[in-house]
Design a protein around this motif. Structure first.
Motif, mmCIF file in Angstrom:
data_model
loop_
_atom_site.group_PDB
_atom_site.id
_atom_site.type_symbol
_atom_site.label_atom_id
_atom_site.label_comp_id
_atom_site.label_asym_id
_atom_site.label_seq_id
_atom_site.Cartn_x
_atom_site.Cartn_y
_atom_site.Cartn_z
ATOM 1 N N GLU A 7 -5.336 5.910 -1.421
ATOM 2 C CA GLU A 7 -4.148 5.196 -0.950
ATOM 3 C C GLU A 7 -3.687 5.678 0.426
ATOM 4 O OE1 GLU A 7 -3.425 2.544 -2.305
ATOM 5 O OE2 GLU A 7 -4.399 2.785 -4.244
ATOM 6 N N ASP B 220 -5.729 3.654 2.664
ATOM 7 C CA ASP B 220 -5.245 2.266 2.702
ATOM 8 C C ASP B 220 -4.034 2.136 3.627
ATOM 9 O OD1 ASP B 220 -7.158 1.389 0.928
ATOM 10 O OD2 ASP B 220 -5.811 1.253 -0.794
ATOM 11 N N GLU C 255 1.755 1.775 -3.500
ATOM 12 C CA GLU C 255 0.626 2.321 -4.261
ATOM 13 C C GLU C 255 0.452 3.813 -3.976
ATOM 14 O OE1 GLU C 255 -2.783 -0.108 -3.425
ATOM 15 O OE2 GLU C 255 -1.930 -1.846 -4.445
ATOM 16 N N GLU D 185 0.830 -1.218 0.000
ATOM 17 C CA GLU D 185 0.000 0.000 0.000
ATOM 18 C C GLU D 185 0.862 1.266 0.000
ATOM 19 O OE1 GLU D 185 -2.983 0.027 -0.732
ATOM 20 O OE2 GLU D 185 -3.575 -2.036 -0.359
HETATM 21 MG MG LIG Z 1 -4.244 0.582 -2.210
#
Ligand SMILES: [Mg+2]
Length: 88
Positions: free
Chosen positions: A52, A55, A36, A33
């Motif tokens: 993100e 996340d 990302e 993550e």
């Molecule tokens: Mg993500």
């Protein structure tokens, strides 16, 4: 929302399954993550970055839950350490 309330929500929703995966496996998800998020920042896509950021925070709180670390206490200790600067 306070951090302790958010951490409890994350614990109630994800602790059982993520704890069963184990800390190392869960840490891999966290790192994915973070990657990302880095990609979203680099692309300049704010909507994707927003998703993100969430996340990354959720996975961070999951890791803290697995290690039984109260993030509100951790952050209070961090902020009370007057000379502390973010690690690089
Ligand atoms: Mg993500």
């Amino acid at each position: 929302m306070e951090i302790s309330a958010l951490q409890k929500i994350v614990k109630d929703r994800y602790f059982e399954t993520d704890n069963a995966k184990g800390i190392y496996h869960t840490a891999l998800w966290f790192h994915e993550e973070v990657g990302e998020l880095s990609s979203a920042i680099a692309s300049g896509n704010k909507e994707n970055a927003k998703e993100e950021f969430a996340d990354v925070l959720m996975w961070l709180l999951t890791l803290a839950n697995i290690m039984d670390i109260d993030m509100e206490d951790a952050i209070a200790a961090y902020l009370n350490d007057a000379g502390k600067m973010p690690s690089k």
